[in-house]
Scaffold this active site. Sequence first.
Site, PDB file in Angstrom:
ATOM      1  NE  ARG A  63     212.580  60.816  37.112  1.00 23.81           N
ATOM      2  CZ  ARG A  63     211.618  61.129  36.248  1.00 23.81           C
ATOM      3  NH1 ARG A  63     210.426  61.459  36.678  1.00 23.81           N
ATOM      4  NH2 ARG A  63     211.840  61.089  34.953  1.00 23.81           N
ATOM      5  CB  THR A  92     203.695  64.569  31.590  1.00 24.67           C
ATOM      6  OG1 THR A  92     204.884  63.910  31.951  1.00 24.67           O
ATOM      7  CG2 THR A  92     203.626  65.943  32.198  1.00 24.67           C
ATOM      8  N   GLY A 135     211.453  64.793  37.726  1.00 19.82           N
ATOM      9  CA  GLY A 135     211.560  64.674  36.270  1.00 19.82           C
ATOM     10  C   GLY A 135     211.608  66.027  35.590  1.00 19.82           C
ATOM     11  CG  ASP A 136     210.173  66.150  31.562  1.00 18.82           C
ATOM     12  OD1 ASP A 136     209.691  65.274  32.314  1.00 18.82           O
ATOM     13  OD2 ASP A 136     209.681  66.415  30.445  1.00 18.82           O
ATOM     14  CB  THR A 145     204.371  64.148  27.240  1.00 16.13           C
ATOM     15  OG1 THR A 145     204.012  62.946  27.909  1.00 16.13           O
ATOM     16  CG2 THR A 145     204.131  63.971  25.761  1.00 16.13           C
ATOM     17  N   GLY A 146     207.147  62.541  28.077  1.00 20.72           N
ATOM     18  CA  GLY A 146     208.084  61.481  27.705  1.00 20.72           C
ATOM     19  C   GLY A 146     209.158  61.276  28.753  1.00 20.72           C
ATOM     20  CB  SER A 163     200.774  58.870  33.569  1.00 19.80           C
ATOM     21  OG  SER A 163     199.887  59.581  32.744  1.00 19.80           O
ATOM     22  N   GLY A 221     211.576  62.051  30.911  1.00 22.34           N
ATOM     23  CA  GLY A 221     211.986  63.319  31.480  1.00 22.34           C
ATOM     24  C   GLY A 221     213.443  63.408  31.865  1.00 22.34           C
ATOM     25  CB  THR A 230     203.792  63.987  35.662  1.00 20.75           C
ATOM     26  OG1 THR A 230     204.030  62.599  35.422  1.00 20.75           O
ATOM     27  CG2 THR A 230     205.072  64.594  36.204  1.00 20.75           C
TER      28      THR A 230
END
Length: 343
Positions: A233, A205, A235-236, A256-257, A71, A259, A223
Amino acid sequence: MAAFMRKLVLILYLSVFFCAKTISTLPIVVNTWPFTNATEAGYNQFLNGGSAVDAVEKGCSRCEVLRCDGSVGEGSDPDENGEVTLDAMIMDGETMDVGSVGCLRNISSAISVARMIMERTDHTLLAGELATKFAVEMGFKESDLSSNKSDMMYKQWKENNCQPNFRVNVSPDPKKSCGPYNPNAVLSKIQNREDKQVSYLNHDTIGMVAVDKNGHVVSGTTTNGLNHKVPGRVGDSPVVGAGSYAQNGMGGAAATGDGDIMMRFLPSYTAVQLMGSGTSPSNAALFSIKPIIKYFPDFNGAVIAVNNKGEHGAACHGSGIGTFHYSVMDNPDKVNLFSVKCV
Ligand code: GLY
């Protein structure tokens, strides 16, 4: 008797391995998963006279090279076109400088590009093709980020009619067909993310917080984002306050998760501000994810929080995680793993 002894040894082993203690000494490196090589690489920077910025960069970098869990770094989680792109950030809690990079193409060391943005520009976030151009100007080498694994993931996704799929309100029906897509005339409410299979199994991440012996806090993330994401895209992870946040005198946090959901709530910023007003790291992490759960009960994610004294904690949510393990190094001898049950 032999069975009892085996059980006793196992309990003793687990109690050493999954420590209950959350008070540490400085310096300290905490990372969102049991990627112990990365935690150790970060801590080694302190042993070798490096700074907290060095610890976060080298720790995260280690995971990029090792492709932790598939990941982080190159070679996994391709987008809808089969391309692997990377997100990363680093934040210095002393100066409040940040370097972030989103949707980075063709450069494998995203965290080092983020550091370069922090230290060699007045900007905060660069993205896409032009972030690659900046990195090349700064001496990074371009390379293909795909691998046999990412090519296989892409092939299987295409063969499975492009499922799971992150498009909504388009035709043909993205739950059944691949694109290209056109927007539907009428919008319908589709908010279930469980059928998108957004869990730690299809993306994640590394998020890291390092605090040096003087309380200098630095945080970072890196990540490859979300498997089969829509191209472009971000992410967070590179969003300040979402992926991570650091502020001297308060602490640092990293997430983490999922995002796309987490970045709407800035959980890392929330956790750090709460620690700044005296909340314990465990509660700060918990309170930072509570608003997310209220709006998105099926959300999967976790936050780690470390205050400026080196006390740490975490909170998580989601059936995809269950129990969340994170790693901590605050002494030269070994990395410790800690566990929290998800709420
Ligand atoms: N938390 C990583 C991502 O959603 O991109």
